[in-house]
Scaffold this motif. Structure first.
Motif, PDB file in Angstrom:
ATOM      1  N   ASP A   1       9.487 -12.977 -13.355  1.00  0.00           N
ATOM      2  CA  ASP A   1      10.343 -13.983 -13.711  1.00  0.00           C
ATOM      3  C   ASP A   1      10.611 -15.061 -12.785  1.00  0.00           C
ATOM      4  OD1 ASP A   1      10.913 -12.361 -16.283  1.00  0.00           O
ATOM      5  OD2 ASP A   1      12.633 -11.633 -15.389  1.00  0.00           O
ATOM      6  N   ALA A   2      10.420 -14.636 -11.376  1.00  0.00           N
ATOM      7  CA  ALA A   2      10.449 -15.661 -10.461  1.00  0.00           C
ATOM      8  C   ALA A   2       9.241 -16.511 -10.247  1.00  0.00           C
ATOM      9  CB  ALA A   2      10.698 -15.126  -9.359  1.00  0.00           C
ATOM     10  N   GLY A   3       8.139 -16.200 -11.163  1.00  0.00           N
ATOM     11  CA  GLY A   3       7.003 -16.956 -11.079  1.00  0.00           C
ATOM     12  C   GLY A   3       5.779 -16.387 -10.423  1.00  0.00           C
ATOM     13  N   TYR A   4       5.973 -14.937 -10.049  1.00  0.00           N
ATOM     14  CA  TYR A   4       4.815 -14.158  -9.475  1.00  0.00           C
ATOM     15  C   TYR A   4       4.019 -13.596 -10.327  1.00  0.00           C
ATOM     16  CZ  TYR A   4       6.810 -13.765  -4.389  1.00  0.00           C
ATOM     17  OH  TYR A   4       7.327 -14.119  -3.368  1.00  0.00           O
ATOM     18  N   ARG A   5       2.593 -13.541  -9.758  1.00  0.00           N
ATOM     19  CA  ARG A   5       1.629 -12.674 -10.561  1.00  0.00           C
ATOM     20  C   ARG A   5       1.707 -11.407  -9.777  1.00  0.00           C
ATOM     21  NH1 ARG A   5      -3.122 -13.004  -9.544  1.00  0.00           N
ATOM     22  NH2 ARG A   5      -3.941 -11.925 -11.543  1.00  0.00           N
ATOM     23  N   ILE A   6       1.331 -10.273 -10.704  1.00  0.00           N
ATOM     24  CA  ILE A   6       1.738  -8.968 -10.140  1.00  0.00           C
ATOM     25  C   ILE A   6       0.235  -8.241 -10.861  1.00  0.00           C
ATOM     26  CG2 ILE A   6       4.222  -8.824 -10.249  1.00  0.00           C
ATOM     27  CD1 ILE A   6       3.773  -6.901 -12.591  1.00  0.00           C
ATOM     28  N   GLY A   7      -0.067  -7.252 -10.076  1.00  0.00           N
ATOM     29  CA  GLY A   7      -1.445  -6.431 -10.262  1.00  0.00           C
ATOM     30  C   GLY A   7      -1.086  -5.173  -9.508  1.00  0.00           C
ATOM     31  N   LYS A   8      -1.807  -4.003 -10.197  1.00  0.00           N
ATOM     32  CA  LYS A   8      -1.592  -2.822  -9.659  1.00  0.00           C
ATOM     33  C   LYS A   8      -3.203  -2.093  -9.499  1.00  0.00           C
ATOM     34  CE  LYS A   8      -1.710   0.475 -12.796  1.00  0.00           C
ATOM     35  NZ  LYS A   8      -2.499   1.841 -12.862  1.00  0.00           N
ATOM     36  N   SER A   9      -3.445  -1.340  -8.837  1.00  0.00           N
ATOM     37  CA  SER A   9      -4.630  -0.442  -9.053  1.00  0.00           C
ATOM     38  C   SER A   9      -4.285   1.064  -8.478  1.00  0.00           C
ATOM     39  CB  SER A   9      -5.627  -0.748  -7.778  1.00  0.00           C
ATOM     40  OG  SER A   9      -6.262  -2.147  -8.315  1.00  0.00           O
ATOM     41  N   LEU A  10      -4.440   1.877  -9.238  1.00  0.00           N
ATOM     42  CA  LEU A  10      -4.235   3.319  -9.353  1.00  0.00           C
ATOM     43  C   LEU A  10      -2.859   3.801  -9.567  1.00  0.00           C
ATOM     44  CD1 LEU A  10      -6.652   3.680  -6.115  1.00  0.00           C
ATOM     45  CD2 LEU A  10      -7.096   3.546  -8.749  1.00  0.00           C
ATOM     46  N   LYS A  11      -2.291   4.691  -8.949  1.00  0.00           N
ATOM     47  CA  LYS A  11      -0.859   5.108  -9.404  1.00  0.00           C
ATOM     48  C   LYS A  11      -0.088   4.471  -9.064  1.00  0.00           C
ATOM     49  CE  LYS A  11       1.811   9.409  -8.739  1.00  0.00           C
ATOM     50  NZ  LYS A  11       1.742  10.806  -8.204  1.00  0.00           N
ATOM     51  N   ALA A  12       1.075   4.267  -9.886  1.00  0.00           N
ATOM     52  CA  ALA A  12       2.152   3.378  -9.430  1.00  0.00           C
ATOM     53  C   ALA A  12       3.461   4.288 -10.044  1.00  0.00           C
ATOM     54  CB  ALA A  12       2.469   2.131 -10.456  1.00  0.00           C
ATOM     55  N   TRP A  13       3.610   4.739 -11.169  1.00  0.00           N
ATOM     56  CA  TRP A  13       4.801   5.812 -11.579  1.00  0.00           C
ATOM     57  C   TRP A  13       4.168   6.404 -12.454  1.00  0.00           C
ATOM     58  CZ3 TRP A  13       7.103   6.923 -16.237  1.00  0.00           C
ATOM     59  CH2 TRP A  13       8.386   7.502 -16.174  1.00  0.00           C
ATOM     60  N   ARG A  14       4.210   7.950 -11.998  1.00  0.00           N
ATOM     61  CA  ARG A  14       3.535   8.848 -12.884  1.00  0.00           C
ATOM     62  C   ARG A  14       3.793  10.363 -12.108  1.00  0.00           C
ATOM     63  NH1 ARG A  14      -2.863   7.144 -13.193  1.00  0.00           N
ATOM     64  NH2 ARG A  14      -1.638   4.906 -13.272  1.00  0.00           N
TER      65      ARG A  14
ATOM     66  N   VAL B   1       0.966  -1.167   0.010  1.00  0.00           N
ATOM     67  CA  VAL B   1       0.162  -0.111  -0.082  1.00  0.00           C
ATOM     68  C   VAL B   1       0.904   1.204   0.027  1.00  0.00           C
ATOM     69  CG1 VAL B   1      -1.646   1.410   1.407  1.00  0.00           C
ATOM     70  CG2 VAL B   1      -1.891  -1.216   1.257  1.00  0.00           C
ATOM     71  N   PHE B   2       0.863   1.955  -1.158  1.00  0.00           N
ATOM     72  CA  PHE B   2       1.661   3.220  -1.361  1.00  0.00           C
ATOM     73  C   PHE B   2       0.881   4.247  -1.681  1.00  0.00           C
ATOM     74  CE2 PHE B   2       5.100   5.095  -3.542  1.00  0.00           C
ATOM     75  CZ  PHE B   2       6.259   5.004  -2.593  1.00  0.00           C
TER      76      PHE B   2
ATOM     77  N   TRP C   1       1.981 -13.795  -5.427  1.00  0.00           N
ATOM     78  CA  TRP C   1       1.553 -12.616  -6.016  1.00  0.00           C
ATOM     79  C   TRP C   1       1.856 -11.326  -5.254  1.00  0.00           C
ATOM     80  CZ3 TRP C   1      -1.055  -9.701  -2.454  1.00  0.00           C
ATOM     81  CH2 TRP C   1      -1.945 -10.076  -1.510  1.00  0.00           C
ATOM     82  N   HIS C   2       2.069 -10.225  -5.884  1.00  0.00           N
ATOM     83  CA  HIS C   2       2.466  -8.857  -5.503  1.00  0.00           C
ATOM     84  C   HIS C   2       1.321  -8.084  -6.094  1.00  0.00           C
ATOM     85  CE1 HIS C   2       4.192  -4.955  -4.471  1.00  0.00           C
ATOM     86  NE2 HIS C   2       4.809  -4.805  -6.037  1.00  0.00           N
ATOM     87  N   TYR C   3       0.759  -7.143  -5.346  1.00  0.00           N
ATOM     88  CA  TYR C   3      -0.363  -6.129  -5.438  1.00  0.00           C
ATOM     89  C   TYR C   3       0.126  -4.730  -5.193  1.00  0.00           C
ATOM     90  CZ  TYR C   3      -5.100  -4.263  -5.755  1.00  0.00           C
ATOM     91  OH  TYR C   3      -6.376  -3.368  -5.949  1.00  0.00           O
ATOM     92  N   PHE C   4      -0.028  -3.694  -5.994  1.00  0.00           N
ATOM     93  CA  PHE C   4       0.558  -2.544  -5.527  1.00  0.00           C
ATOM     94  C   PHE C   4      -0.866  -1.890  -5.510  1.00  0.00           C
ATOM     95  CE2 PHE C   4       1.950   1.617  -6.426  1.00  0.00           C
ATOM     96  CZ  PHE C   4       3.226   1.567  -5.810  1.00  0.00           C
ATOM     97  N   PHE C   5      -0.966  -1.088  -4.312  1.00  0.00           N
ATOM     98  CA  PHE C   5      -2.365  -0.288  -4.241  1.00  0.00           C
ATOM     99  C   PHE C   5      -1.534   1.141  -4.044  1.00  0.00           C
ATOM    100  CE2 PHE C   5      -5.703   1.490  -1.404  1.00  0.00           C
ATOM    101  CZ  PHE C   5      -6.506   1.401  -2.474  1.00  0.00           C
ATOM    102  N   GLY C   6      -2.203   2.061  -4.894  1.00  0.00           N
ATOM    103  CA  GLY C   6      -1.500   3.377  -5.049  1.00  0.00           C
ATOM    104  C   GLY C   6      -2.707   4.361  -5.356  1.00  0.00           C
ATOM    105  N   PRO C   7      -3.313   4.863  -4.240  1.00  0.00           N
ATOM    106  CA  PRO C   7      -4.428   5.672  -4.198  1.00  0.00           C
ATOM    107  C   PRO C   7      -3.798   7.155  -4.035  1.00  0.00           C
ATOM    108  CG  PRO C   7      -4.389   4.621  -2.036  1.00  0.00           C
ATOM    109  CD  PRO C   7      -3.457   3.828  -2.702  1.00  0.00           C
ATOM    110  N   LEU C   8      -4.516   8.094  -4.756  1.00  0.00           N
ATOM    111  CA  LEU C   8      -4.052   9.448  -4.609  1.00  0.00           C
ATOM    112  C   LEU C   8      -4.463  10.365  -3.738  1.00  0.00           C
ATOM    113  CD1 LEU C   8      -3.608   8.203  -7.812  1.00  0.00           C
ATOM    114  CD2 LEU C   8      -3.601  10.572  -8.388  1.00  0.00           C
ATOM    115  N   ASN C   9      -5.573   9.932  -2.932  1.00  0.00           N
ATOM    116  CA  ASN C   9      -6.282  10.722  -2.252  1.00  0.00           C
ATOM    117  C   ASN C   9      -5.557  11.727  -1.233  1.00  0.00           C
ATOM    118  OD1 ASN C   9      -6.121   8.155  -0.573  1.00  0.00           O
ATOM    119  ND2 ASN C   9      -7.046   9.161   0.919  1.00  0.00           N
ATOM    120  N   THR C  10      -4.436  11.258  -0.842  1.00  0.00           N
ATOM    121  CA  THR C  10      -3.666  12.100  -0.034  1.00  0.00           C
ATOM    122  C   THR C  10      -3.110  13.207  -0.891  1.00  0.00           C
ATOM    123  OG1 THR C  10      -2.060  10.368   0.209  1.00  0.00           O
ATOM    124  CG2 THR C  10      -3.361  10.645   2.270  1.00  0.00           C
TER     125      THR C  10
END
Length: 546
Positions: free
Chosen positions: A130-143, A40-41, A211-220
């Protein structure tokens, strides 16, 4: 004086220990735990969480925060007392996060806009794939940058079908209330959106891979609705009286602004609660590393975002670790660039090349808190250009800093320039563009004559060197760099910083030192070009950063 001598010796020993290779800190061995990773970022989320009130033990805004889900992770996991970003600006901070490198080693990812991701730089998400993980993201990651969210695969791994309204908590809830929906119902809509996006990601994992899930809300990130902290969360601005850091005017308007920001932090905590509920329902809490952090400090205030003071660089870092000892507070200095090699080591992936970060897996697994690795006695960070049109000739405000337990040292490479950008009389658009617009900034501008000390500290030029004695000046208000009694400390920290920057190949101190003063680092972004086209005459000024 004894403390000054001790700090000098500590700085020298840290410089020597830090010369070890980062690759030695990553290990793709068969002992990798291969936990799931929920990250959670928060955008513009600094060191704000209820549990930091007990860590700091001094009056502050965290005293008012009710963040039960964050606090649960702290109680069941580990809190890092000294976590810092590589750069207090969205894109360069995230460039370091995804690559494990210093921000200045990420090419055009080192600036906010027009940032471009260098595809030759390996990022940790691909190592996980590459190591066999599933990844996903919601909202902002790099921008902002191109391609958007590039280091996590752009939108190829986006899970946002349920919506992206969680990016604007107070705006969404306020609009729904004005449409006749109750505050609780509007809040429930947002929480269900967060749940649905995460559920879509989890349901897509048919083969049960880690798995790796990146959750990046902008509300702050600004803007948020004025008065929403009190209206939506019951945070009384008056309760902040006497709890604001010394660089903020302790006046009603500023207290309300901070209360509104704290409301958005509590919204972030509510989002976290939904993710934890979903994990528990699926029986995956025991196999998932849950980690919380943000890209830099609070926006739209002095000594916050886009500055090297603690209010800009010091951030939350809290983790719940499967099978590890709970309730720990770690004193080691860590950089968010350390997270990339940490995630790669957890996955058993191939080490990342050319990095500054060192894996924190040993810290996450440690049986106790306090100091874990004596070599982690300081961090280095910096900034080049934030908003492209903030200054004359589209130039950056170059600075680097070194922070240890006792001191903050800052080197300003162009002290003739204005750190926050052009003043009103020199600008044809909003002034001081490197500070996001908001009530606190408006108060500082409007009260320049009646409160000159606050105005000068926020917007005035700064000397080539700054040094703050954190034992007597935790808010970093009194620059002692030129006081005779601190000369040896200043010289030692300046030499240590320069040595580390040169060893890292920082373009600011290698070659002619002007790499960031030339195109493409001084180009205009597309949005800025459109803005200039709308002006009646050419000018160098612009819109606030996003």
């Amino acid at each position: 004086m004894k403390r000054l001598k001790a700090a000098i010796l500590l700085g020298l020993s840290g410089a020597l220990l830090a010369c070890g290779t980062a690759s030695a800190q990553q290990d793709g061995s068969d002992t990798a735990p291969r936990w799931n990773i929920l990250f959670v970022f928060g955008d513009d989320w600094g060191r704000f969480a209820g549990h930091y009130a007990s860590v700091d033990r001094r009056p502050g805004p965290n005293d008012l925060l009710l963040t039960p889900h964050m606090d649960r992770l702290a109680a069941e996991g580990v809190v890092f007392r000294h976590a810092f970003v590589s750069a207090p600006s969205c894109t360069p901070s995230r460039s370091a996060l995804f690559s494990g490198r210093h921000f200045f080693n990420t090419g055009r990812g080192a600036i906010l806009r027009p940032a471009v991701w260098d595809e030759t730089i390996p990022a940790y998400p691909q190592r996980l794939i590459d190591a066999g993980y599933r990844i996903g993201k919601s909202l902002k990651a790099w921008r902002p940058g191109s391609p958007v969210d590039a280091p996590i695969g752009g939108q190829a791994y986006a899970y946002e079908a349920a919506g992206m309204n969680a990016n604007s908590y107070s705006s969404y809830v306020t609009e729904r209330v004005e449409a006749g929906v109750s505050p609780d119902a509007a809040r429930a809509e947002l929480l269900e959106e967060v749940r649905a996006n995460f559920r879509d990601f989890m349901n897509a994992n048919a083969n049960g891979a880690p798995w790796h899930y990146f959750f990046g809300p902008l509300n702050t990130h600004r803007p948020w609705v004025r008065g929403s902290g009190a209206a939506l969360w019951g945070i009384d601005p008056a309760a902040l009286e006497g709890r604001l850091p010394g660089y903020l005017p302790d006046v009603p308007l500023v207290r309300e602004d901070v209360a509104d920001y704290l409301g958005e932090v509590q919204a972030l905590d509510a989002y976290l609660g939904v993710l934890l509920e979903e994990l528990e329902a699926r029986g995956q809490m025991g196999s998932t590393l849950i980690l919380l952090s943000g890209d830099h400090g609070m926006p739209g205030i002095p000594s916050g975002k886009a500055t090297l003071y603690d209010g800009g660089t010091h951030v939350t870092l809290t983790a719940r670790v499967p099978g590890a000892s709970p309730g720990r507070v770690i004193d080691d200095f860590v950089s968010l660039a350390d997270l990339a090699p940490t995630f790669v080591e957890i996955a058993g992936g191939e080490p990342l090349p050319g990095i500054y970060g060192r894996s924190l897996l040993a810290h996450l697994r440690a049986s106790s808190g306090g100091w874990i690795d004596p070599s982690r006695d300081h961090v280095v960070f910096g900034l080049e250009r934030h908003v492209d049109m903030a200054r004359e000739d589209l130039l950056p405000y170059p600075q680097r800093g070194l922070r240890n337990t006792d001191f903050l040292y800052i080197r300003n490479f162009a002290p003739n320039r204005r750190p926050m950008g052009l003043p009103p009389e020199a600008s044809v658009a909003p002034e001081y563009l490197d500070m996001d617009p908001g009530p606190t900034k408006a108060w500082l501008v409007a009260n320049a004559e009646t409160s000159p000390a606050f105005h000068e500290r926020a917007f005035g030029r700064r000397p080539a060197e700054e040094l703050y004695d954190l034992g007597s000046d935790p808010d970093q208000l009194d620059n002692v760099a030129y006081e005779p009694g601190y000369a040896q400390v200043r010289e030692t920290l300046a030499a240590q910083l320069l040595e580390e920057l040169e060893a890292a190949g920082d373009p600011r101190v290698t070659g002619d030192g002007l790499t960031f003063e030339r195109p493409p680092f001084t180009d205009l972004s597309e949005g800025s070009n459109r803005y200039l086209d709308m002006l009646p005459e050419p000018g160098i000024a612009g819109e606030p950063a996003q």
